[in-house]
Design an enzyme around this catalytic site. Structure first.
Site, short mmCIF file in Angstrom:
data_model
loop_
_atom_site.label_atom_id
_atom_site.label_comp_id
_atom_site.label_asym_id
_atom_site.label_seq_id
_atom_site.Cartn_x
_atom_site.Cartn_y
_atom_site.Cartn_z
N ASP A 362 -13.96 70.33 -32.19
CA ASP A 362 -14.60 70.75 -30.95
C ASP A 362 -13.86 70.23 -29.71
OD1 ASP A 362 -16.45 72.25 -29.59
OD2 ASP A 362 -17.88 70.61 -29.39
N LYS A 365 -9.02 73.39 -29.93
CA LYS A 365 -7.73 73.79 -30.51
C LYS A 365 -7.66 75.30 -30.67
CE LYS A 365 -8.43 71.36 -34.17
NZ LYS A 365 -9.76 70.85 -33.75
N THR A 366 -8.65 75.87 -31.33
CA THR A 366 -8.64 77.31 -31.55
C THR A 366 -8.84 78.08 -30.25
OG1 THR A 366 -9.58 76.86 -33.73
CG2 THR A 366 -9.63 79.13 -32.98
N HIS A 409 -12.39 68.89 -38.90
CA HIS A 409 -13.43 68.13 -39.59
C HIS A 409 -12.80 67.07 -40.49
CE1 HIS A 409 -16.82 67.32 -42.35
NE2 HIS A 409 -17.55 67.57 -41.29
#
Length: 850
Positions: A362, A365-366, A409
């Protein structure tokens, strides 16, 4: 006959002393030992008992016959009709009867006639009376002498008969032993004659008819023997005719092919070659010993293994040295070395950089890649986080860049490590309002381990609570120092939401790529690495491949890990078909036999047959290595498992959409195991849930976890019938939390104690009903009847038990509060003294969590 000792009597009878003592005990004659004396009456009683036990009467007569039975067993080898020797058990039974000729020829002893009583005579004179008395005394002395002589004769006769019986028994046993030895010699002689005859027939037998050209081409002769015991007359005539026609041609016998077996004069020391793994049977064969001897040596070493079980190289070396041979470690992967040979004569050309975006979950990055690619990828991810590695080929105004997006994660550690290993540059995304987090530090460690340069992208600079100095200070603690502070790390301050600073980030990446001078050959066989793989319905195994050298084209035979195949089709990240893929370009490849593991090398080989050969070799090697790592069971481990109870476990059948997610979820679930409870992943794979998965879960009593996959129609019907627990997840930490809850429910609750009251003993009374009663005052809390108590003396626990009676004046009460006097009788304890303290406590259970 005078009394003699038991030892002397045994020497006369020529029997062991122990045997004579046993016979005396059975006859009811009690003697103290071998030095005790035995009387004539005891001897007669022993003789009577022996006659009775042999079926004779109490008369002093010899046995008429003696019957002896003997039985012996042995084995002989007999050749069968097929030429194989079989073992036959032979049992020899003998029965001999001996007649006592002296007893048969001895006439019956005449019974003595009863002497008529003397008639009374009238004694007229004293002289006649005196003579009569002398005559009577002489007759009485003579009668006693005759009786003594007769007793001596009977004793001598009995001793002689016993000696004869013992001699006959010894002779019979000697004769039987001689017969057994003769039989063994005859069997050995027959076996030797058969062996010599077989060897002679084998040497002199003609060769089987075969083509003369083939015989000349082979360059050697074979001599075989075919024997049939139940052949018909017609078959015999046909065989004789063939042999006669064959005997007309000259037959050459190769003398060198005849073996002369001789027993070696000294132990043979061999050089035994072993690879990474070897089975017990193969190891025994290479040392020319029986497998039982190898298993025995391993048992002495504390290792349990079966004949077909593979063992590792270290164990095999120890076994070889223990049996007196020399171990030679060989390299068996020559077939692998052929694939690793690369031609360095090809021209190197520049290639685009491979950039991996890493960081904490969170941190954007994406979203950053989404802005660069002008698509909406983050919105399509489950839970707003990336679940697997994404590979993108992006044409930017500043140049061509290949991006790899890794999950943030904690469970995706292995995937981040693979991303760092195949990349050229790492973009470390750090949120300006959050700073360095655990996954951020882990990404720095992966980049340092792969020796890859880092470009820091400080994201979310559009937020009002940003703190850039905090981010720099936190990164400096991990030795990531910006250039403005005199370091070697480029920092770019961007916003994935507004697009601010994106151009500066791309310029920093391309600048770093120019410094690295990235090049790769485009000629020769292509090679790459598998980024991700999955199983799709209608398409089969689908692998995302990043090409490292050469050009990958449709139709190329490829091998990836344990899977092989041919490139049937290639697509880019948007699903568009492509005809070729050069270095640093990611493509989706179809045509493999199965889904390879993420991180496996993909190689193009000369032919599909070569790819299949290498893949099958890898599969066998992987299976043997896995069994060898599991290892033969050690004796101490087996004993410890027998002593410990069974550990509660949760059985899981895991199916995921891609190989990387399955690996990450499997590792995360396995790490939840403790000493009391454990998670056992029975099976893990990619693709939808099928009937075989449901059957496996039903057989192993496991639950099914589907990660971004669903069960097909037939599997759903089986799930309804069997009642298997199936859970579907799209976010990885939800699956981990559910399994953790299941493990926590299997943990035994923790029992805790809490002190609820304290009473002080002021006086002690004696009661006929309750014994010792303590007059107390509750100084703290309360005292309840049903709660356990402890008796303290000088703050030391001297007794723990329960209350027998709790009274307030003359009334029984259930509870007494602080500041109130009461009478307490402790159950099964009467040594309560003034000044003691009675502590009342309560026990309660607390649920435990993993």
């Amino acid at each position: 006959m005078a009394d003699v000792t038991v030892t002397q009597f045994a020497e006369v009878l020529k029997v062991p002393v122990e045997r004579l003592l046993t016979q005396l005990d059975e006859a009811g004659i009690h003697v103290s030992g071998a030095d005790a004396t035995i009387s004539d009456e005891a001897k007669m009683e022993l003789l009577t008992f022996l006659r009775r036990s042999h079926g004779r009467t109490t008369e002093a007569t010899s046995p008429r016959k003696i019957t002896l039975q003997r039985k012996s067993q042995g084995e002989i080898k007999v050749a069968s009709a097929q030429g194989r020797a079989r073992t036959v058990n032979v049992e020899v039974r003998t029965k001999k009867t001996y007649l006592n000729r002296s007893a048969l020829q001895q006439p019956a002893r005449p019974q003595p006639e009863e002497a008529e009583p003397p008639k009374p005579e009238v004694v007229q004179t004293e002289e006649e009376v005196r003579q009569a008395q002398e005559q009577a005394a002489a007759n009485e002395a003579k009668q006693k002498e005759d009786q003594q002589r007769e007793a001596e004769q009977r004793e001598a006769s009995m001793r002689k008969r016993m000696e004869d019986e013992a001699r006959h028994l010894a002779e019979e046993e000697a004769r039987l032993r001689a017969e057994e030895e003769t039989r063994r010699q005859i069997e050995a002689r027959i076996a030797e004659e058969r062996k010599q005859a077989a060897a002679k027939v084998t040497t002199e037998a003609p060769k089987r008819p075969e083509n003369r050209d083939n015989r000349e081409a082979k360059g050697f002769q074979r001599t075989e023997l075919h024997v049939s015991s139940d052949a018909s007359a017609r078959f015999k005539k046909k065989k004789q005719h063939q042999q006669q026609s064959k005997s007309r041609r000259p037959v050459q016998v190769n003398v060198a092919s005849q073996h002369g077996f001789e027993r070696p004069a000294a132990p043979v020391k061999r050089d035994v070659q072993i690879g990474e793994t070897v089975t017990v049977a193969e190891l025994a064969q290479r040392m020319a010993v029986k497998a039982n001897e190898v298993i025995k040596v391993m048992m002495n070493m504390g290792v349990m293994a079966t004949i077909n079980q593979p063992i590792d190289q270290d164990t095999a070396v120890l076994v070889i040295e223990e049996l007196g041979h020399s171990a030679v470690v060989v390299k068996e992967n020559a077939i692998e070395d052929e694939l690793q040979v690369t031609d360095s004569s090809h021209e190197l050309t520049s290639r685009p950089p491979v950039v991996t975006v890493m960081g904490h979950v969170d941190h954007g990055k994406t979203s950053l890649l989404d802005y660069i690619r002008r698509t909406k990828v983050a919105s399509g991810e489950a839970g707003g986080i990336t679940q697997h590695i994404g590979a993108y080929h992006v044409e930017t105004p500043k140049g061509t860049i290949t991006f790899l997006d890794t999950p943030g994660h904690a469970a995706f550690t292995a995937m981040r490590a693979r991303g760092a290993q195949v990349t050229d540059i790492v973009i470390l995304v750090v949120a300006a309002d959050d700073g360095v987090m655990p996954q951020t530090a882990e990404a720095i460690q992966h980049a340092r381990a792969a020796e890859v340069p880092i470009v820091v992208a400080v994201n979310k600079i559009d937020k009002h609570d940003k703190d850039l100095d905090r981010v720099k200070n936190d990164l400096a603690k991990h030795n990531v120092i910006p250039e403005e502070w005199g370091g070697d790390t480029q920092f770019a301050y961007v916003s994935a939401k507004t697009g601010e600073g994106i151009d500066a980030l791309l310029e920093a990446v391309l600048l770093q790529a120019d410094v690295l001078e990235l090049k790769a050959p485009r000629d020769g066989l292509a090679a790459g690495v598998v980024i991700e793989s999955t199983m799709e319905k209608g398409r089969g195994a689908v692998a995302t491949v990043l090409v490292k050298r050469g050009v990958l084209k449709p139709g190329d035979p490829i091998i990836a890990g344990q899977e092989f195949g041919r490139v049937r089709a290639m697509f880019d990240e948007t699903g568009k078909a492509v005809e070729e893929a050069g270095p640093s370009l990611p493509v989706v490849v179809l045509g493999l036999s199965g889904a390879p593991n993420a991180g496996d090398d993909l190689l193009v080989v000369e032919s599909e047959r070569k790819a299949r050969e290498v893949a099958l070799y890898r599969q066998g090697k992987f299976r043997d290595t896995k069994l060898a790592k599991q290892g033969p069971a050690k004796i101490e481990d087996m004993m410890s498992q027998m002593g410990d109870g069974k550990t509660a476990s949760v059985q899981v059948v895991l199916k995921a959409d891609v190989q990387g997610s399955a690996e990450a979820l499997r590792d995360a679930l396995t790490k939840l195991s403790t000493d009391e409870v454990s998670v056992k992943v029975v099976s893990s794979g990619v693709g939808g849930i099928t009937e075989s998965d449901v059957t496996l879960a039903q057989a192993s009593n496991a639950r099914i976890i589907g990660f971004n996959v669903r069960a097909d129609s037939s599997a759903r019907n089986m799930i309804k019938e069997s009642g298997i627990d199936v859970r579907y997840y799209s976010v990885i930490y939800e699956a981990i939390d559910d399994v953790r809850s299941a493990l926590s429910g299997m943990l035994a609750p923790e029992v805790k104690e809490q002190i609820v009251g304290l009473a002080e003993v002021r006086d002690v009374f004696r009661s006929s009903k309750f014994g010792t009663v303590a007059g107390c005052i509750v100084v703290d809390g309360y005292v309840r009847r049903n709660n356990p108590i402890r008796v303290l003396r000088e703050n030391v626990v001297i007794f723990e038990g329960a209350l027998e009676s709790l009274r307030r004046f003359k009334d029984d009460v259930n509870e007494v509060r602080a500041g109130t006097e009461c009478g307490i009788a402790v159950q099964n304890y009467n040594d309560v003294r003034v000044g003691d303290q009675i502590e009342c406590f309560a026990r309660f259970e607390v649920a435990r969590t993993v």
